[in-house]
Design a protein around this motif. Structure first.
Motif, mmCIF file in Angstrom:
data_model
loop_
_atom_site.group_PDB
_atom_site.id
_atom_site.type_symbol
_atom_site.label_atom_id
_atom_site.label_comp_id
_atom_site.label_asym_id
_atom_site.label_seq_id
_atom_site.Cartn_x
_atom_site.Cartn_y
_atom_site.Cartn_z
ATOM 1 N N PHE A 43 3.923 4.462 10.065
ATOM 2 C CA PHE A 43 3.794 4.198 8.630
ATOM 3 C C PHE A 43 5.143 3.806 8.026
ATOM 4 O O PHE A 43 5.245 2.828 7.274
ATOM 5 C CB PHE A 43 3.245 5.437 7.925
ATOM 6 C CG PHE A 43 3.131 5.284 6.435
ATOM 7 C CD1 PHE A 43 2.073 4.589 5.873
ATOM 8 C CD2 PHE A 43 4.078 5.838 5.590
ATOM 9 C CE1 PHE A 43 1.959 4.439 4.494
ATOM 10 C CE2 PHE A 43 3.986 5.687 4.216
ATOM 11 C CZ PHE A 43 2.915 4.992 3.667
ATOM 12 N N MET A 271 -1.830 2.355 11.437
ATOM 13 C CA MET A 271 -0.958 2.984 10.444
ATOM 14 C C MET A 271 0.207 2.070 10.070
ATOM 15 O O MET A 271 0.670 2.097 8.930
ATOM 16 C CB MET A 271 -0.436 4.315 10.982
ATOM 17 C CG MET A 271 0.320 5.135 9.939
ATOM 18 S SD MET A 271 -0.654 5.498 8.458
ATOM 19 C CE MET A 271 -1.874 6.640 9.108
ATOM 20 N N GLY A 275 1.079 0.968 6.341
ATOM 21 C CA GLY A 275 2.434 1.052 5.799
ATOM 22 C C GLY A 275 2.914 -0.276 5.249
ATOM 23 O O GLY A 275 3.552 -0.329 4.190
#
Length: 285
Positions: A43, A271, A275
Motif C-alpha cells: 500500500f 493493495m 495505494g
C-alpha cells in the motif's frame, strides 16, 4: 508555530517516530503479522508511486515561480541522481550489515518477516548466548543504526523538497503524504535495528531509544531539502526531481520486492493498486 517549525515536527514524526515505532514492534517481536506487513508495504509503495508520478515529477517541470518549462534533461538528471544516491546507500548498508547480522547460510532475500527484521537470529541467540556473540550482535545493531541514520537523511530531503514544492502547504499535497508514507516505510527499518541490539544484550527500552535516534537525520535532510527548494525555481525543480528518483528506488528497490516476497499471492498487487489510487486521489483533492 511557523511553517518551517511544523515541517520539522512532521518530519520528526516520520523519521524518529517511524523508526522508533519499528524498534518498539521489534522489541515486542510479534511474529505472526507477515501478511499485514506485506500489505502495508504494498500500500505504501502504491501511494508513493502515485505521488512521484502525479505530483513530484510534474512539479519538477513546472516549479512555482518558473516562467517556462524546465529542461527535460535537468529533470531526468535529478531523477537519476536521487535514484543513484539511495541505491548506493542501500548497497553500502547491505555490504556493511549482512556479514554481521546474517550467518553465511542466510538467504539474500527477505522472503519472510523474521528474515526482514532478523528475529530468526534473535531466537537462536536467545537460547544459545555467548559473550563473544552477544558483543558481535550488539556491534551489528549499532552498524545497522548508523547505516539507517545515513539512509534517512536523503529521505528527509525528499520531505523538505515536497513541502517546498507545495509552497509550505501543511495539510495537503505531496509533502504530508510523503511524510506519512516514509514514516510507514521506516517501521521495518526500525525493527531491523532493534532486534540485533536486543540479541546482543541491550535492554529493550535502550534498543528502542537507539533506534528512534537513527531517524533523527531525517530532520536535517528536511531542513536541507526545504531550504534548497526555496532558493530558486531551478533548485526547486532539481530538488523535486531528486525526490522523485529517490522515492522510485524506495518503491521498486525496497517496498514492493519485500511485499511480494513476504506474501507470495495476488493480494500485495491488489493493495499496490489501491495505494496508487489513494495516492492519486490525495494528490488531486
Amino acid at each position: 508555530m511557523s511553517v518551517f517549525g511544523w515541517i520539522i515536527v512532521i518530519t520528526a514524526l516520520a523519521g524518529v517516530g517511524g523508526t522508533g515505532l519499528g524498534g518498539l514492534i521489534g522489541a515486542v517481536l510479534r511474529r505472526d503479522s507477515s501478511k499485514v506487513v506485506s500489505l502495508l508495504l504494498a500500500f505504501a509503495g502504491g501511494v508513493m508511486m502515485a505521488v512521484v508520478c502525479f505530483d513530484l515529477i510534474p512539479g519538477a517541470f513546472y516549479p512555482e515561480g518558473a516562467t517556462e518549462e524546465m529542461s527535460l534533461w535537468l529533470v531526468v538528471g535529478g531523477v537519476l541522481l536521487g535514484y543513484g544516491l539511495i541505491y548506493l546507500l542501500n548497497f553500502l548498508i547491505d555490504r556493511s550489515t549482512n556479514p554481521e547480522v546474517h550467518s553465511h547460510s542466510h538467504p539474500r532475500t527477505a522472503d519472510d518477516l523474521d528474515e526482514l527484521i532478523h528475529s530468526d537470529h534473535y531466537m537462536v541467540h536467545k537460547n544459545r548466548r555467548s559473550p563473544r556473540r552477544n558483543y558481535e550482535l550488539f556491534i551489528a545493531g549499532l552498524v545497522m543504526a548508523c547505516a539507517i541514520a545515513l539512509h534517512n537523511m536523503p529521505e528527509g530531503m525528499v520531505i523538505g523538497a515536497s513541502f517546498a514544492g507545495d509552497a509550505g502547504n501543511l495539510t495537503g499535497g505531496a509533502g504530508l503524504i510523503i511524510a506519512v508514507v516514509i514514516g510507514l516505510h521506516n517501521i521495518p527499518e526500525g525493527m531491523a535495528v532493534s532486534v540485533p541490539l536486543i540479541s546482543g544484550g541491550t535492554s529493550k527500552w535502550a534498543a528502542v531509544g537507539i533506534t528512534a535516534l537513527s531517524g533523527a537525520p531525517t530532520i536535517i535532510g528536511a531542513v536541507i531539502g526545504y531550504s534548497l527548494g526555496l532558493l530558486s525555481p531551478l533548485w526547486l525543480s532539481l530538488s523535486l526531481s531528486f525526490a522523485g528518483g529517490a522515492m522510485l528506488y524506495v518503491v521498486f528497490g525496497e517496498l514492493l520486492p519485500e511485499a511480494f516476497l513476504i506474501w507470495k499471492s495476488k493480494a500485495p498487487a491488489a493493495m499496490t493498486l489501491v495505494g496508487t489510487l489513494v495516492g492519486l486521489i490525495l494528490v488531486h483533492v
